[in-house]
Design a protein around this motif. Structure first.
Motif, short mmCIF file in Angstrom:
data_model
loop_
_atom_site.label_atom_id
_atom_site.label_comp_id
_atom_site.label_asym_id
_atom_site.label_seq_id
_atom_site.Cartn_x
_atom_site.Cartn_y
_atom_site.Cartn_z
N TYR A 23 5.39 -4.69 4.80
CA TYR A 23 4.08 -4.98 4.21
C TYR A 23 4.06 -4.66 2.71
N ILE B 138 -0.80 -1.37 3.12
CA ILE B 138 -1.13 -2.26 4.24
C ILE B 138 -0.43 -1.73 5.48
N LYS C 250 -4.24 -3.79 9.92
CA LYS C 250 -4.75 -4.89 9.09
C LYS C 250 -4.46 -6.24 9.73
N TYR C 251 -3.38 -6.30 10.52
CA TYR C 251 -2.97 -7.55 11.16
C TYR C 251 -3.27 -7.56 12.66
N TYR D 20 5.74 -9.61 5.21
CA TYR D 20 4.39 -10.02 4.79
C TYR D 20 4.10 -9.68 3.34
N SER E 7 -4.05 -11.40 5.24
CA SER E 7 -3.88 -10.77 6.56
C SER E 7 -3.65 -11.83 7.65
#
Length: 319
Positions: free
Chosen positions: A103, A107, A111-112, A169, A175
């Motif tokens: 991330y 993050i 968050k995902y 990511y 997100s």
């Protein structure tokens, strides 16, 4: 050493159509073994990732263990740059349902909407090994990073590489769980962790080949063959670079270097001269996946610089 046009054309030629079936059969071997431990392909057929490659692929699932996997041929067979027909077919066995993530700072999984899993890549490797042993018995050998299936008169040699999907990511700012760069995460038995990008390698090589009127892969086959010949001639530098590294090295060259000549001995001469004159660019080159650096240290730069110099002096062509 002098090389004729006829000899270089022989080096540049792709493997025969029988190699295409060899790759498909290798995927089928792993598929059949996984079926014996509860995986299903839901009736799907083995298909190529791209029509003009040998990278066959198949998705499977195991409802009992809530696992999804993707099988695909990777490496020189998948990229159609192999120059030794006795080489093993490399098959990625990718656990997709559990994955490693990278991330941006600050993050996290929440968050995902991701949650931790008890599944891991080493347990998965154990299960793949168990499936292959049940299917092929003593012909299966566990290696540090893979599981080798020894071939026989009716079965090809194959290296299955159990791994986990790696999702990067870093460039996602929304997100979005589907907005990631996908690699594969390998944990070797001796504790090493490796992240590779074989699917990007296949895609980039295909694009480069199309952009250079198929001369990219022709020249890759030639330089790989040159490496083997240089090894036989006791050039130490040829032992310090890999076939994948040479394929990546040429991927960084401008397309015009490949298309300047149609005569193979001149075309490869143009390659060697460009490499020699531009070896200062090595620190900026990427692997053929376009993500990882080709040279991770000054020692790597020195190895490729030495090989390029030796190749430049080694290669001559008949007029």
């Amino acid at each position: 050493m002098k090389f004729s046009e006829e000899k270089l054309r022989l080096f540049a030629a792709p493997l025969s159509e029988t190699e295409d079936q060899k790759c498909k059969n290798a995927i089928g071997m792993v598929r059949d073994a996984l079926k014996d431990i509860g995986f299903t392909d839901d009736g799907k057929t083995i298909e190529k990732l791209y029509a003009d490659t040998y990278s066959y692929s198949l998705e499977m699932r195991n409802a009992t263990k809530n696992r999804k996997v993707k099988l695909f041929v990777k490496g020189s067979y998948a990229n159609n740059t192999n120059v030794r027909t006795e080489s093993d077919v490399d098959i990625a066995v990718v656990l997709e349902s559990t994955f490693k993530v990278k991330y941006r700072p600050n993050i996290n999984d929440a968050k995902y909407g991701f949650s931790n899993s008890t599944d891991n890549v080493m347990t998965f490797k154990d299960d793949v090994e168990d499936a292959l042993r049940k299917k092929f018995g003593s012909d299966v050998e566990r290696k540090n990073k893979s599981i080798k299936i020894h071939g026989n008169t009716y079965r090809v040699d194959a290296d299955a590489v159990p791994c986990m999907r790696h999702r990067d990511y870093s460039n996602d700012y929304n997100s979005d769980p589907n907005n990631f760069i996908g690699g594969i995460f390998i944990r070797s038995d001796d504790g090493q962790t490796i992240i590779n990008y074989p699917e990007q390698h296949i895609r980039n090589g295909r694009e480069k080949n199309n952009q250079t009127n198929t001369y990219y892969k022709k020249m890759v086959r030639i330089i790989k063959k040159m490496r083997y010949i240089m090894q036989d001639e006791n050039y130490e530098s040829a032992n310090n670079v890999s076939s994948f590294g040479l394929e990546s090295l040429l991927w960084n060259l401008p397309n015009g270097v490949f298309t300047k000549y149609t005569i193979y001995r001149y075309a490869f001469g143009e390659i060697t001269e460009y490499l020699w004159k531009n070896s200062h660019m090595l620190p900026f080159y990427k692997e053929a996946n376009g993500i990882k650096p080709l040279c991770e240290s000054t020692i790597d730069v020195e190895k490729y610089t030495r090989f390029i110099k030796d190749l430049y002096n080694f290669y001559e062509y008949d007029i």
